[in-house]
Enzyme design. Sequence first.
Site, mmCIF file in Angstrom:
data_model
loop_
_atom_site.group_PDB
_atom_site.id
_atom_site.type_symbol
_atom_site.label_atom_id
_atom_site.label_comp_id
_atom_site.label_asym_id
_atom_site.label_seq_id
_atom_site.Cartn_x
_atom_site.Cartn_y
_atom_site.Cartn_z
ATOM 1 N N LYS A 14 0.813 -1.298 0.063
ATOM 2 C CA LYS A 14 0.105 -0.144 -0.601
ATOM 3 C C LYS A 14 0.754 1.125 -0.077
ATOM 4 C CE LYS A 14 -3.912 -2.309 2.763
ATOM 5 N NZ LYS A 14 -5.158 -2.019 3.377
ATOM 6 N N TYR A 54 -12.552 -2.146 -3.910
ATOM 7 C CA TYR A 54 -12.999 -1.736 -2.669
ATOM 8 C C TYR A 54 -14.596 -1.837 -2.806
ATOM 9 C CZ TYR A 54 -8.087 -1.810 0.015
ATOM 10 O OH TYR A 54 -7.069 -2.427 0.059
ATOM 11 N N PHE A 62 -15.627 3.774 6.768
ATOM 12 C CA PHE A 62 -14.422 4.370 6.348
ATOM 13 C C PHE A 62 -14.094 4.494 4.765
ATOM 14 C CE2 PHE A 62 -14.636 -0.550 7.488
ATOM 15 C CZ PHE A 62 -13.995 -1.328 6.371
ATOM 16 N N ARG A 90 -2.100 -14.158 3.902
ATOM 17 C CA ARG A 90 -3.522 -13.707 5.325
ATOM 18 C C ARG A 90 -1.878 -13.736 6.639
ATOM 19 N NH1 ARG A 90 -7.493 -11.387 3.845
ATOM 20 N NH2 ARG A 90 -8.679 -11.460 6.195
ATOM 21 N N THR A 96 -5.925 -7.598 10.690
ATOM 22 C CA THR A 96 -6.404 -6.067 10.051
ATOM 23 C C THR A 96 -5.588 -5.023 10.600
ATOM 24 O OG1 THR A 96 -7.677 -6.605 8.925
ATOM 25 C CG2 THR A 96 -7.516 -4.475 8.662
ATOM 26 N N ARG A 107 2.281 -6.654 9.379
ATOM 27 C CA ARG A 107 1.288 -5.668 9.404
ATOM 28 C C ARG A 107 1.781 -4.901 11.088
ATOM 29 N NH1 ARG A 107 -4.283 -7.785 7.302
ATOM 30 N NH2 ARG A 107 -4.449 -6.035 5.094
ATOM 31 N N ASN A 117 -1.994 -0.143 7.433
ATOM 32 C CA ASN A 117 -1.959 -1.439 7.784
ATOM 33 C C ASN A 117 -0.531 -2.389 5.884
ATOM 34 O OD1 ASN A 117 -3.445 -2.121 5.581
ATOM 35 N ND2 ASN A 117 -4.293 -3.314 7.063
ATOM 36 N N HIS A 120 -2.534 -5.754 2.062
ATOM 37 C CA HIS A 120 -3.718 -6.243 1.852
ATOM 38 C C HIS A 120 -3.247 -7.812 1.107
ATOM 39 C CE1 HIS A 120 -8.174 -6.669 -0.297
ATOM 40 N NE2 HIS A 120 -7.204 -6.869 -0.915
ATOM 41 N N GLU A 131 -9.833 -10.068 -7.403
ATOM 42 C CA GLU A 131 -9.235 -8.518 -7.558
ATOM 43 C C GLU A 131 -7.461 -9.430 -8.644
ATOM 44 O OE1 GLU A 131 -7.968 -9.293 -2.873
ATOM 45 O OE2 GLU A 131 -9.937 -8.063 -2.205
HETATM 46 P P1 CMP Z 1 -7.303 -4.390 4.203
HETATM 47 O O1 CMP Z 1 -6.850 -5.208 4.330
HETATM 48 O O2 CMP Z 1 -7.217 -3.608 2.682
HETATM 49 O O3 CMP Z 1 -9.436 -4.438 3.439
HETATM 50 C C1 CMP Z 1 -10.244 -3.238 3.681
HETATM 51 C C2 CMP Z 1 -8.852 -2.109 4.149
HETATM 52 O O4 CMP Z 1 -9.374 -0.837 4.665
HETATM 53 C C3 CMP Z 1 -8.405 -2.446 5.836
HETATM 54 O O5 CMP Z 1 -6.754 -3.348 5.019
HETATM 55 C C4 CMP Z 1 -7.437 -1.089 5.679
HETATM 56 O O6 CMP Z 1 -6.809 -0.563 5.390
HETATM 57 C C5 CMP Z 1 -8.742 -0.531 5.813
HETATM 58 N N1 CMP Z 1 -9.700 0.131 7.168
HETATM 59 C C6 CMP Z 1 -9.821 1.525 7.441
HETATM 60 N N2 CMP Z 1 -10.144 0.997 8.945
HETATM 61 C C7 CMP Z 1 -11.242 -0.328 8.825
HETATM 62 C C8 CMP Z 1 -11.795 -0.967 10.061
HETATM 63 N N3 CMP Z 1 -12.294 0.411 11.036
HETATM 64 N N4 CMP Z 1 -12.131 -1.796 10.072
HETATM 65 C C9 CMP Z 1 -11.713 -2.892 8.405
HETATM 66 N N5 CMP Z 1 -11.046 -2.471 7.691
HETATM 67 C C10 CMP Z 1 -10.568 -0.557 8.062
#
Ligand code: CMP
Length: 142
Positions: A14, A54, A62, A90, A96, A107, A117, A120, A131
């Site tokens: 990212k 997304y 968010f 993962r 996350t 992460r 973070n 992805h 994806e």
């Molecule tokens: P990712 O695995 O890319 O999938 C969705 C992304 O939304 C997640 O990682 C985070 O970077 C972002 N995000 C921001 N706020 C939140 C939240 N409250 N809960 C989950 N994902 C979030």
Amino acid sequence: MPEPRLERTLAIIKPDAMSRGLAGDILSRIHRAGFSIVAIKSLRLTPFQAEGFYAVHRGKGFFGELTSFMSSGKIIVMVLEAEGAIARWRDTMGVTDPAKASPGSIRRDLGTSIQNNCTHGSDAADTAAFEISYFFASHELL
Ligand code: CMP
């Protein structure tokens, strides 16, 4: 015994990790975790492209911040291959929220917030298929 199945997943480095110069560290972790990199490229998403990627999160609080963050700078997108690649990537990333991720995960070691973070990964076989096809044509995946 059934043959172990090679699987593919989509990984993204990212904008936060790119701007902090962490791409090399993350690529080393990918190699150490036993993945083959089937395809890789660097690009910058438009806000519209980030919203499409997304789309499952549309309507969440968010979503706006997420799509503007993901279109704020260059990213690296990759297709990773390994036995059980989806779960393995993962695990390599950690959960996350960096504060809750296991020690040694990307992460936990490198992430700074739930949004920033660093990486992805696809969460299931159907999302991996969507994806991967979002970024790569079939001739790039041979
Ligand atoms: P990712 O695995 O890319 O999938 C969705 C992304 O939304 C997640 O990682 C985070 O970077 C972002 N995000 C921001 N706020 C939140 C939240 N409250 N809960 C989950 N994902 C979030």
